[in-house]
Design an enzyme around this catalytic site. Structure first.
Site, PDB file in Angstrom:
ATOM      1  CG  HIS A 105      69.375 -29.952 118.227  1.00 38.77           C
ATOM      2  ND1 HIS A 105      70.177 -30.587 119.150  1.00 38.77           N
ATOM      3  CD2 HIS A 105      68.608 -30.923 117.668  1.00 38.77           C
ATOM      4  CE1 HIS A 105      69.929 -31.891 119.138  1.00 38.77           C
ATOM      5  NE2 HIS A 105      68.974 -32.135 118.246  1.00 38.77           N
TER       6      HIS A 105
ATOM      7  CG  HIS B  89      64.240 -32.498 117.134  1.00 34.48           C
ATOM      8  ND1 HIS B  89      64.367 -32.746 118.489  1.00 34.48           N
ATOM      9  CD2 HIS B  89      65.406 -32.902 116.572  1.00 34.48           C
ATOM     10  CE1 HIS B  89      65.552 -33.285 118.712  1.00 34.48           C
ATOM     11  NE2 HIS B  89      66.210 -33.391 117.581  1.00 34.48           N
TER      12      HIS B  89
ATOM     13  CD  GLU C 264      69.067 -35.287 119.770  1.00 35.66           C
ATOM     14  OE1 GLU C 264      67.930 -34.908 120.128  1.00 35.66           O
ATOM     15  OE2 GLU C 264      69.583 -34.968 118.688  1.00 35.66           O
TER      16      GLU C 264
ATOM     17  CB  SER D 217      61.864 -30.327 120.262  1.00 36.22           C
ATOM     18  OG  SER D 217      62.338 -31.657 120.195  1.00 36.22           O
TER      19      SER D 217
HETATM   20 FE   LIG Z   1      68.212 -34.038 117.586  1.00 34.78          FE
END
Ligand SMILES: [Fe+2]
Length: 295
Positions: free
Chosen positions: A167, A162, A208, A227
């Site tokens: 990111h 993730h 997010e 993700s």
């Molecule tokens: Fe995150």
């Protein structure tokens, strides 16, 4: 109530100095002593990190690299269909390895020449003010562990897949990286916990779990969706609402299941205007005014 704390397994340091990650009973690795020992060792690495020195290397096992390989390959296929053009270009630009888990030091070495961002190791939950605040300086806190090998396509908590695939790829884009920095500046500027929470919720529903109109369809740019092998197939069927600061900053969410309310930007410019503009200028006063509008 803001419940991000339950998202991360708590990390405890015992009296004898040993570090223990407290996995919940339903965690896929709960009953696996080898995995538990790995988690403890990796958390201890992050706790031993000294700022300003290289990030300690996590010596991943072949099994752990295999999990990365599987997930990286599967997500790359889905990204072509579901990710925004900006994210896909940034992914090309960053060039993460697909065959092995990169070290966080290496992720920073790839990112820094592009957008100035570097990674910092985190054992578990980082207090909101620190997590967001250091974004202003170009630092991103990241966990180093990987999910349990029995469920390569699922994790109940943010792992290195993730943090890095979600990111770091986004942070390789100049335009997304600028938004992360603006969120950090906003978090530094406000004093009240309420204002910080509002800013973090806007972050949650954008960087997010954000989606936008892109290439004539709904595509994702949020790291949480990009993700997640399962969530990426589902987001188009969720309750998609127009980008709205008041709604994002005050909507409750449940981090333990798929996000069923998502906010759609009309374009990247639209996201930059509304959300970037808010983070660039907001203070405690602005947030109080917006929060009052929700009532
Ligand atoms: Fe995150």
């Amino acid at each position: 109530m803001f419940e991000e704390a339950q998202y991360f397994a708590p990390v405890a340091t015992r009296d004898d100095g040993t570090v223990e990650v407290e996995l919940a009973a339903g965690h896929p690795g709960f009953a696996d002593p080898v995995y538990r020992a790995r988690r403890n060792a990796i958390a201890a690495l992050a706790l031993g990190y000294v700022p300003g020195t290289p990030i300690p290397t996590a010596e991943y096992t072949d099994q752990e690299h295999e999990v990365w390989r599987i997930v990286s390959r599967e997500l790359a296929i889905k990204h072509r269909k579901y990710a925004t053009a900006e994210y896909l270009e940034a992914t090309e630009r960053l060039g993460l390895p697909g065959e092995r888990i990169p070290q966080l030091q290496e992720v920073g070495d790839l990112l820094e020449p592009l957008t100035g961002f570097r990674y910092l190791p985190a054992a578990g939950l980082v207090p909101l003010r620190d997590f967001y605040g250091v974004l202003a300086d170009g630092f991103f806190h990241s966990t180093q562990y990987i999910r349990h090998h029995s469920t390569p396509l699922y994790t109940p908590e943010p792992d290195v897949i993730h943090e890095v695939i979600g990111h770091a790829n986004a942070l390789a884009s100049d335009r997304y990286a600028r938004l992360y920095r603006l969120a950090g500046n906003a978090a530094r500027r406000v004093e009240s916990e309420q204002a910080l929470e509002f800013i973090s919720k806007v972050f949650w529903f954008t960087l997010e779990f954000g989606v936008m109109s892109d290439q004539g369809e709904l595509r994702a740019y949020g790291a949480g969706i990009l993700s997640s092998y399962g969530e990426i197939e589902e987001f188009r069927g969720m309750d998609i609402r127009p980008l709205d600061l008041v709604a994002m900053g005050t909507t409750e969410y449940d981090i333990t299941k798929y996000q069923d309310v998502l906010f759609r930007a009309d374009s990247l410019e639209h996201l930059e205007d509304v959300v970037g503009g808010f983070w660039a200028e907001c203070d405690d006063e602005t947030v109080s005014r917006l929060t009052a509008q929700a009532r």
